[in-house]
Motif scaffolding. Structure first.
Motif, PDB file in Angstrom:
ATOM      1  N   ILE A 126       0.837  -1.205   0.000  1.00 52.69           N
ATOM      2  CA  ILE A 126       0.000   0.000   0.000  1.00 52.69           C
ATOM      3  C   ILE A 126       0.868   1.250   0.000  1.00 52.69           C
ATOM      4  O   ILE A 126       0.540   2.240  -0.659  1.00 52.69           O
ATOM      5  N   VAL A 127       1.979   1.229   0.699  1.00 59.18           N
ATOM      6  CA  VAL A 127       2.882   2.382   0.699  1.00 59.18           C
ATOM      7  C   VAL A 127       3.389   2.653  -0.720  1.00 59.18           C
ATOM      8  O   VAL A 127       3.352   3.795  -1.200  1.00 59.18           O
ATOM      9  N   ALA A 128       3.832   1.626  -1.421  1.00 59.02           N
ATOM     10  CA  ALA A 128       4.316   1.800  -2.795  1.00 59.02           C
ATOM     11  C   ALA A 128       3.189   2.275  -3.717  1.00 59.02           C
ATOM     12  O   ALA A 128       3.400   3.148  -4.571  1.00 59.02           O
ATOM     13  N   PHE A 129       1.995   1.717  -3.550  1.00 56.66           N
ATOM     14  CA  PHE A 129       0.830   2.096  -4.351  1.00 56.66           C
ATOM     15  C   PHE A 129       0.542   3.588  -4.180  1.00 56.66           C
ATOM     16  O   PHE A 129       0.312   4.304  -5.161  1.00 56.66           O
ATOM     17  N   LEU A 130       0.566   4.065  -2.952  1.00 51.97           N
ATOM     18  CA  LEU A 130       0.273   5.474  -2.685  1.00 51.97           C
ATOM     19  C   LEU A 130       1.410   6.385  -3.122  1.00 51.97           C
ATOM     20  O   LEU A 130       1.156   7.505  -3.595  1.00 51.97           O
ATOM     21  N   GLU A 131       2.627   5.942  -2.990  1.00 49.19           N
ATOM     22  CA  GLU A 131       3.746   6.751  -3.485  1.00 49.19           C
ATOM     23  C   GLU A 131       3.650   6.909  -4.996  1.00 49.19           C
ATOM     24  O   GLU A 131       3.900   7.996  -5.528  1.00 49.19           O
ATOM     25  N   ASP A 132       3.275   5.844  -5.701  1.00 53.93           N
ATOM     26  CA  ASP A 132       3.062   5.932  -7.154  1.00 53.93           C
ATOM     27  C   ASP A 132       1.916   6.893  -7.473  1.00 53.93           C
ATOM     28  O   ASP A 132       1.987   7.665  -8.432  1.00 53.93           O
ATOM     29  N   HIS A 133       0.844   6.832  -6.676  1.00 55.59           N
ATOM     30  CA  HIS A 133      -0.325   7.697  -6.857  1.00 55.59           C
ATOM     31  C   HIS A 133       0.087   9.171  -6.775  1.00 55.59           C
ATOM     32  O   HIS A 133      -0.207   9.961  -7.671  1.00 55.59           O
ATOM     33  N   VAL A 134       0.776   9.526  -5.703  1.00 54.73           N
ATOM     34  CA  VAL A 134       1.209  10.914  -5.507  1.00 54.73           C
ATOM     35  C   VAL A 134       2.170  11.337  -6.615  1.00 54.73           C
ATOM     36  O   VAL A 134       2.039  12.429  -7.178  1.00 54.73           O
ATOM     37  N   ALA A 135       3.107  10.479  -6.975  1.00 57.65           N
ATOM     38  CA  ALA A 135       4.063  10.806  -8.042  1.00 57.65           C
ATOM     39  C   ALA A 135       3.343  11.029  -9.367  1.00 57.65           C
ATOM     40  O   ALA A 135       3.651  11.985 -10.099  1.00 57.65           O
ATOM     41  N   GLN A 136       2.391  10.169  -9.705  1.00 53.12           N
ATOM     42  CA  GLN A 136       1.651  10.324 -10.960  1.00 53.12           C
ATOM     43  C   GLN A 136       0.874  11.641 -10.964  1.00 53.12           C
ATOM     44  O   GLN A 136       0.910  12.387 -11.949  1.00 53.12           O
ATOM     45  N   LEU A 137       0.175  11.927  -9.877  1.00 51.18           N
ATOM     46  CA  LEU A 137      -0.620  13.154  -9.843  1.00 51.18           C
ATOM     47  C   LEU A 137       0.258  14.399  -9.916  1.00 51.18           C
ATOM     48  O   LEU A 137      -0.095  15.365 -10.588  1.00 51.18           O
ATOM     49  N   ARG A 138       1.394  14.357  -9.269  1.00 54.14           N
ATOM     50  CA  ARG A 138       2.298  15.519  -9.325  1.00 54.14           C
ATOM     51  C   ARG A 138       2.923  15.667 -10.710  1.00 54.14           C
ATOM     52  O   ARG A 138       3.240  16.773 -11.132  1.00 54.14           O
ATOM     53  N   ALA A 139       3.065  14.554 -11.423  1.00 58.55           N
ATOM     54  CA  ALA A 139       3.635  14.598 -12.770  1.00 58.55           C
ATOM     55  C   ALA A 139       2.659  15.185 -13.792  1.00 58.55           C
ATOM     56  O   ALA A 139       3.090  15.826 -14.753  1.00 58.55           O
ATOM     57  N   VAL A 140       1.364  14.959 -13.601  1.00 59.72           N
ATOM     58  CA  VAL A 140       0.375  15.420 -14.583  1.00 59.72           C
ATOM     59  C   VAL A 140      -0.294  16.734 -14.198  1.00 59.72           C
ATOM     60  O   VAL A 140      -1.030  17.301 -14.995  1.00 59.72           O
ATOM     61  N   THR A 141      -0.035  17.219 -12.989  1.00 55.77           N
ATOM     62  CA  THR A 141      -0.686  18.425 -12.495  1.00 55.77           C
ATOM     63  C   THR A 141       0.350  19.538 -12.351  1.00 55.77           C
ATOM     64  O   THR A 141       1.444  19.300 -11.849  1.00 55.77           O
ATOM     65  N   PRO A 142       0.008  20.749 -12.774  1.00 56.13           N
ATOM     66  CA  PRO A 142       0.955  21.860 -12.636  1.00 56.13           C
ATOM     67  C   PRO A 142       1.375  22.075 -11.173  1.00 56.13           C
ATOM     68  O   PRO A 142       0.585  21.833 -10.253  1.00 56.13           O
ATOM     69  N   PRO A 143       2.593  22.542 -10.957  1.00 49.77           N
ATOM     70  CA  PRO A 143       3.068  22.792  -9.587  1.00 49.77           C
ATOM     71  C   PRO A 143       2.085  23.683  -8.817  1.00 49.77           C
ATOM     72  O   PRO A 143       1.553  24.645  -9.358  1.00 49.77           O
ATOM     73  N   GLY A 144       1.842  23.308  -7.575  1.00 50.56           N
ATOM     74  CA  GLY A 144       0.937  24.069  -6.722  1.00 50.56           C
ATOM     75  C   GLY A 144      -0.519  23.706  -6.863  1.00 50.56           C
ATOM     76  O   GLY A 144      -1.358  24.182  -6.098  1.00 50.56           O
TER      77      GLY A 144
ATOM     78  N   THR B  83     -10.734  17.522  -7.612  1.00 54.08           N
ATOM     79  CA  THR B  83     -10.049  16.729  -8.622  1.00 54.08           C
ATOM     80  C   THR B  83      -9.588  17.670  -9.722  1.00 54.08           C
ATOM     81  O   THR B  83      -9.935  18.848  -9.735  1.00 54.08           O
ATOM     82  N   GLY B  84      -8.820  17.154 -10.640  1.00 54.58           N
ATOM     83  CA  GLY B  84      -8.308  17.985 -11.722  1.00 54.58           C
ATOM     84  C   GLY B  84      -9.392  18.384 -12.705  1.00 54.58           C
ATOM     85  O   GLY B  84     -10.386  17.675 -12.892  1.00 54.58           O
ATOM     86  N   SER B  85      -9.182  19.509 -13.358  1.00 56.04           N
ATOM     87  CA  SER B  85     -10.158  20.025 -14.320  1.00 56.04           C
ATOM     88  C   SER B  85      -9.817  19.659 -15.760  1.00 56.04           C
ATOM     89  O   SER B  85     -10.575  19.967 -16.668  1.00 56.04           O
ATOM     90  N   PHE B  86      -8.698  18.980 -15.983  1.00 53.79           N
ATOM     91  CA  PHE B  86      -8.273  18.699 -17.348  1.00 53.79           C
ATOM     92  C   PHE B  86      -8.568  17.238 -17.720  1.00 53.79           C
ATOM     93  O   PHE B  86      -9.055  16.453 -16.907  1.00 53.79           O
ATOM     94  N   ASP B  87      -8.274  16.877 -18.971  1.00 56.10           N
ATOM     95  CA  ASP B  87      -8.711  15.599 -19.545  1.00 56.10           C
ATOM     96  C   ASP B  87      -8.283  14.364 -18.757  1.00 56.10           C
ATOM     97  O   ASP B  87      -9.037  13.396 -18.683  1.00 56.10           O
ATOM     98  N   PHE B  88      -7.112  14.373 -18.169  1.00 53.60           N
ATOM     99  CA  PHE B  88      -6.646  13.212 -17.415  1.00 53.60           C
ATOM    100  C   PHE B  88      -7.659  12.803 -16.352  1.00 53.60           C
ATOM    101  O   PHE B  88      -7.816  11.611 -16.054  1.00 53.60           O
ATOM    102  N   PHE B  89      -8.354  13.780 -15.761  1.00 54.60           N
ATOM    103  CA  PHE B  89      -9.289  13.519 -14.679  1.00 54.60           C
ATOM    104  C   PHE B  89     -10.744  13.384 -15.138  1.00 54.60           C
ATOM    105  O   PHE B  89     -11.639  13.243 -14.315  1.00 54.60           O
ATOM    106  N   ALA B  90     -10.988  13.418 -16.445  1.00 59.52           N
ATOM    107  CA  ALA B  90     -12.366  13.324 -16.954  1.00 59.52           C
ATOM    108  C   ALA B  90     -13.074  12.046 -16.489  1.00 59.52           C
ATOM    109  O   ALA B  90     -14.246  12.108 -16.093  1.00 59.52           O
ATOM    110  N   PRO B  91     -12.432  10.878 -16.509  1.00 61.38           N
ATOM    111  CA  PRO B  91     -13.129   9.682 -16.026  1.00 61.38           C
ATOM    112  C   PRO B  91     -13.533   9.794 -14.546  1.00 61.38           C
ATOM    113  O   PRO B  91     -14.630   9.352 -14.169  1.00 61.38           O
TER     114      PRO B  91
END
Length: 151
Positions: A13-31, A111-119
């Motif tokens: 679960i720790v690895a799963f969540l670290e991947d989650h945070v890393a992915q979201l930070r990679a696709v979302t603008p800083p801040g 949640t995000g407003s752009f296409d990645f978060f549409a689903p």
């Protein structure tokens, strides 16, 4: 599939969540990324659930108390190789029931407003969430969509 409270101590679960945070930070603008890290998820005002099939981690989600009547949905994620199987729907239904049982009257999310978060936005809309103004400590952000619903 079983959905159970999780203490966030297991390596998977720790690895799963670290991947989650890393992915979201990679696709979302800083801040503009508001994903909780492990310390945030371990806060006393957060309850966290994991969905598993046997030993396989399928997904997760959390509820963060904002007030005695208002809770925030956090950290919804489905394992990448198991998307489109209804796991997110089952997790969301479970979390809505948990929020009701805990006595909350409203549940909101960011949640995000752009296409990645549409689903994700479509899933929440199917379950009665509607767009709303920023809540809690959030500020208006063109990269964010805020949604809410009564319980």
């Amino acid at each position: 599939m079983r959905i159970e409270l999780d203490d966030l101590s297991g390596e998977v679960i720790v690895a799963f969540l670290e991947d989650h945070v890393a992915q979201l930070r990679a696709v979302t603008p800083p801040g503009s990324s508001h994903a909780l890290d492990l310390d945030g998820l371990r806060s006393p005002d957060v309850r966290f659930w994991a969905a598993r099939d046997g030993d396989e981690l399928l997904g997760c989600g959390a509820l963060k108390a904002l007030t005695p009547q208002h809770v925030e949905l956090k950290s919804m994620r489905t394992a990448a190789h198991r998307t489109r199987e209804g796991i997110a729907t089952r997790l969301l239904v479970h979390l809505l029931a948990e929020a009701r049982t805990a006595g909350f009257a409203r549940i909101s999310l960011e949640t995000g407003s752009f296409d990645f978060f549409a689903p994700a936005r479509a899933l929440y809309a199917r379950h009665g969430f509607v767009d709303c103004e920023p809540f809690g400590a959030y500020a208006a952000d063109p990269e964010s969509t805020f949604m809410t619903r009564e319980l």
